[in-house]
Write a protein that holds these residues in place. Sequence first.
Motif, mmCIF file in Angstrom:
data_model
loop_
_atom_site.group_PDB
_atom_site.id
_atom_site.type_symbol
_atom_site.label_atom_id
_atom_site.label_comp_id
_atom_site.label_asym_id
_atom_site.label_seq_id
_atom_site.Cartn_x
_atom_site.Cartn_y
_atom_site.Cartn_z
ATOM 1 N N LEU A 104 3.436 45.479 57.652
ATOM 2 C CA LEU A 104 4.202 46.110 56.567
ATOM 3 C C LEU A 104 4.022 45.347 55.245
ATOM 4 O O LEU A 104 3.855 45.953 54.189
ATOM 5 N N TRP A 105 4.045 44.017 55.328
ATOM 6 C CA TRP A 105 3.958 43.194 54.111
ATOM 7 C C TRP A 105 2.531 42.707 53.841
ATOM 8 O O TRP A 105 2.313 41.888 52.969
ATOM 9 N N LEU A 135 5.803 41.528 68.791
ATOM 10 C CA LEU A 135 5.687 42.889 68.254
ATOM 11 C C LEU A 135 6.406 42.997 66.899
ATOM 12 O O LEU A 135 5.951 43.700 65.994
ATOM 13 N N GLU A 136 7.492 42.259 66.732
ATOM 14 C CA GLU A 136 8.170 42.229 65.428
ATOM 15 C C GLU A 136 7.283 41.565 64.381
ATOM 16 O O GLU A 136 7.241 41.969 63.217
ATOM 17 N N ALA A 137 6.561 40.524 64.814
ATOM 18 C CA ALA A 137 5.639 39.855 63.884
ATOM 19 C C ALA A 137 4.510 40.805 63.489
ATOM 20 O O ALA A 137 4.134 40.873 62.310
ATOM 21 N N GLY A 166 -6.773 42.675 52.786
ATOM 22 C CA GLY A 166 -6.808 43.715 53.816
ATOM 23 C C GLY A 166 -5.672 43.708 54.821
ATOM 24 O O GLY A 166 -5.586 44.623 55.625
ATOM 25 N N GLY A 167 -4.822 42.704 54.823
ATOM 26 C CA GLY A 167 -3.709 42.693 55.787
ATOM 27 C C GLY A 167 -4.138 42.138 57.136
ATOM 28 O O GLY A 167 -5.297 41.787 57.343
ATOM 29 N N PRO A 168 -3.188 42.076 58.074
ATOM 30 C CA PRO A 168 -3.432 41.391 59.355
ATOM 31 C C PRO A 168 -4.390 42.154 60.260
ATOM 32 O O PRO A 168 -4.576 43.356 60.097
#
Length: 323
Positions: A160-161, A152-154, A225-227
């Motif tokens: 966020l990044w 969940l932290e990943a 587009g991000g993860p």
Amino acid sequence: MTDSDPVRLYRTVRLIRRFEERAIELVHAGEIVGGIHPYLGQEGIAAGVCAALRPGDLVTGTHRGHGHVLAKGADPARMLAELCGRVTGLNRGRGGSMHAADFGVGVLGANAIVGAAGAILTGAVWARRRRGDDVVGATFFGDGAVNEGMLLEAFNLAALWRVPVLFVCENNGYATTMPVDGAVAGTIAGRAAAFGMPAAAVDGQDPEKVREVTAAAVARMRAGGGPELVEARTYRFDAHHTFEHRVRLDYRPPEEVAAGRSRDPVDIAAARLPAAARAAVDAEVEATLDAAVDFALASPAPDPATALDHLYASGLTARTGGG
Ligand SMILES: Cc1ncc(C[n+]2csc(CCOP(=O)(O)OP(=O)(O)O)c2C)c(N)n1
């Protein structure tokens, strides 16, 4: 190469299937010590995801990780030697089944710690992108990982990044013997929504569908587009771990196992090929694995005198104990 290629997809699922069956024989023969977590039944996920990645893209996997390593392009002979603990293995026989890695083909490692591989991949892809490399990554995890803090932290940092990581949940319905319904509140896709990540569900038994969904996600990720998260629904055909071959556990009703096994990714991929093409792939895979078994069994075990090698980066030496 991300275009649909039925021969390639069939070759990959068939290679993983037969690799696992040969590895199980070697477990029973005492050549693979400690057993393995077979990937049987889940081959379509690794095959479909990796077919949509470039050779330089990165992956991390799980304790059930042989399929991920093979689908990304590792040499089956060196992978089998690794499982057998031989010096010719991908990691000189020191990683074994649950820690096989092959940086040359972008495999940063299988991982025995449930939920850890996503954090490793997020950091690695972030670092490579900061260096200017045009890479994306895919990390595999089971339904048992979706409540692990590390994963969940990943999710959070990747979102966020805007790190281009595809989080691939291999939902086979069980974490060891624990059914997903007894362990997971809410939904798996809902976890992605909490971090603003797109999520899709896909039939994990069909490698072509997995490839399609992955290719679309990878294209969006390469465009900034991000993860994203993909939940691939699948079924584990065999034991959680080969220890179950000795101690039959009674946690899955026989009708459920039969229904799960009736949708076989190898058959689904095979049905898209003419019989002659299928036979040619089968013969090629068998020859590859015959050679892999011979190579692994002919290779020596590491010299015990080297047991402390490779534990530390160069410049440091291990303490041998006694203070
Ligand atoms: C952090 C952590 N907790 C517990 C374990 C013990 N363990 C090994 S496999 C497993 C079940 C994993 O289930 P899932 O993530 O659904 O993957 P599957 O085995 O179904 O492929 C557990 C709990 C572990 N290896 N790591």
